[in-house]
Write a protein that holds these residues in place. Structure first.
Motif, PDB file in Angstrom:
ATOM      1  N   THR A 174      51.590  46.232  41.331  1.00  0.00           N
ATOM      2  CA  THR A 174      52.495  45.367  41.752  1.00  0.00           C
ATOM      3  C   THR A 174      53.649  45.949  42.538  1.00  0.00           C
ATOM      4  OG1 THR A 174      51.895  44.157  39.818  1.00  0.00           O
ATOM      5  CG2 THR A 174      53.872  43.366  40.843  1.00  0.00           C
ATOM      6  N   LEU A 228      52.954  37.877  41.592  1.00  0.00           N
ATOM      7  CA  LEU A 228      51.739  37.480  42.437  1.00  0.00           C
ATOM      8  C   LEU A 228      51.885  38.162  43.871  1.00  0.00           C
ATOM      9  CD1 LEU A 228      49.210  36.139  43.079  1.00  0.00           C
ATOM     10  CD2 LEU A 228      50.514  34.030  43.413  1.00  0.00           C
ATOM     11  N   THR A 245      51.422  41.774  43.916  1.00  0.00           N
ATOM     12  CA  THR A 245      50.202  42.273  43.970  1.00  0.00           C
ATOM     13  C   THR A 245      49.565  41.979  45.335  1.00  0.00           C
ATOM     14  OG1 THR A 245      50.114  41.834  41.640  1.00  0.00           O
ATOM     15  CG2 THR A 245      48.009  41.922  42.614  1.00  0.00           C
ATOM     16  N   CYS A 289      44.110  29.712  35.323  1.00  0.00           N
ATOM     17  CA  CYS A 289      45.029  30.895  35.806  1.00  0.00           C
ATOM     18  C   CYS A 289      46.375  30.611  34.762  1.00  0.00           C
ATOM     19  CB  CYS A 289      45.378  30.874  37.078  1.00  0.00           C
ATOM     20  SG  CYS A 289      46.164  31.830  37.811  1.00  0.00           S
ATOM     21  N   TYR A 325      48.791  32.851  34.855  1.00  0.00           N
ATOM     22  CA  TYR A 325      50.038  33.108  35.621  1.00  0.00           C
ATOM     23  C   TYR A 325      50.539  31.860  36.287  1.00  0.00           C
ATOM     24  CZ  TYR A 325      53.064  35.252  39.079  1.00  0.00           C
ATOM     25  OH  TYR A 325      54.302  35.784  39.489  1.00  0.00           O
ATOM     26  N   CYS A 326      49.690  31.122  37.170  1.00  0.00           N
ATOM     27  CA  CYS A 326      49.840  29.962  37.880  1.00  0.00           C
ATOM     28  C   CYS A 326      50.470  28.915  37.148  1.00  0.00           C
ATOM     29  CB  CYS A 326      48.850  29.908  38.951  1.00  0.00           C
ATOM     30  SG  CYS A 326      48.764  31.085  40.363  1.00  0.00           S
ATOM     31  N   SER A 365      45.540  32.197  45.135  1.00  0.00           N
ATOM     32  CA  SER A 365      46.215  32.901  43.958  1.00  0.00           C
ATOM     33  C   SER A 365      45.676  33.212  42.674  1.00  0.00           C
ATOM     34  CB  SER A 365      47.612  32.184  43.896  1.00  0.00           C
ATOM     35  OG  SER A 365      47.080  30.636  43.576  1.00  0.00           O
ATOM     36  N   ASN A 366      44.958  32.073  42.366  1.00  0.00           N
ATOM     37  CA  ASN A 366      44.358  32.296  41.064  1.00  0.00           C
ATOM     38  C   ASN A 366      43.177  33.462  41.011  1.00  0.00           C
ATOM     39  OD1 ASN A 366      43.712  28.538  40.621  1.00  0.00           O
ATOM     40  ND2 ASN A 366      45.516  29.679  40.334  1.00  0.00           N
ATOM     41  N   ASN A 374      45.058  36.877  40.575  1.00  0.00           N
ATOM     42  CA  ASN A 374      45.682  36.941  39.443  1.00  0.00           C
ATOM     43  C   ASN A 374      44.357  37.260  38.638  1.00  0.00           C
ATOM     44  OD1 ASN A 374      48.409  36.456  39.845  1.00  0.00           O
ATOM     45  ND2 ASN A 374      47.818  34.123  39.716  1.00  0.00           N
ATOM     46  N   THR A 376      47.486  39.920  36.968  1.00  0.00           N
ATOM     47  CA  THR A 376      48.762  40.041  37.222  1.00  0.00           C
ATOM     48  C   THR A 376      49.634  39.822  35.806  1.00  0.00           C
ATOM     49  OG1 THR A 376      48.189  38.902  39.499  1.00  0.00           O
ATOM     50  CG2 THR A 376      50.534  39.070  38.999  1.00  0.00           C
TER      51      THR A 376
END
Length: 188
Positions: A6, A33, A36, A77, A79-80, A160-161, A164, A169
């Protein structure tokens, strides 16, 4: 599991540094994110550019977040989901809409529910909605342009998904209060 760095602005490849500087200015920090994604500057640039383009659609803030959060949930996901919960709150998305998206519940507003359902169909059919799905979405008051903009938002979330998923992430402290897991999204 393969480990992914990251990156900070200083550790990122040269091509990613200006983009991380831009992100830091927007968020007040570099989200993990984006740090990364910085490993592949083209991915970071593509994601940030596409995100800016998605903001220019005819969909309003609430509608865009419905598309994004629906995809986040379907793609599992965490994170998202957490990040977009915080972003949605800051954008003024109604709390009942955010909670319904997080818990996989229908939206009370029939037009917004048609959008949520159509975004779900686009994701789950991998872009093969039935004619009835498209006609139902149009009948709810959306346009052909909106049909294609849902695809745009879905493509953004793939970037993004999937990042991750591959990189595992770590959730930023700024989003930790909105942590989410698929277990909380089981319909009642």
């Amino acid at each position: 599991m393969t480990y992914f760095d990251t990156h900070t602005i200083n550790s990122a490849p040269d091509g990613a540094r200006p983009l991380l500087n831009q992100a830091s200015g927007m968020f007040g920090f570099v989200p993990n994110l984006l740090g990364t994604m910085a490993e592949a500057p083209a991915l970071l640039e593509g994601y940030m550019t596409l995100s800016g383009i998605f903001d220019k659609t005819e969909l309003n803030d609430t509608e865009r977040q419905i598309v994004l959060m629906t995809n986040n949930r379907l793609n599992n996901c965490g994170y998202c989901m957490a990040a977009h919960t915080v972003i949605s709150r800051a954008a003024g998305v109604p709390a009942d809409v955010i909670e319904a998206l997080r818990s996989n519940a229908p939206l009370a507003d029939s037009r917004l529910e048609a959008l949520r359902s159509f975004a779900e169909v686009i994701n789950e059919t991998r872009g093969w909605p039935s004619d009835a799905d498209v006609e139902g979405f149009l009948a709810a008051g959306y346009s052909r342009q909106s049909v294609l903009e849902v695809i745009l938002g879905t493509a953004l979330k793939v970037m993004s998904n999937y990042t991750n998923h591959v990189a595992a992430t770590e959730l930023d402290k700024a989003f930790a209060g909105a942590a989410w897991s698929a277990a909380v999204a089981e319909p009642a």
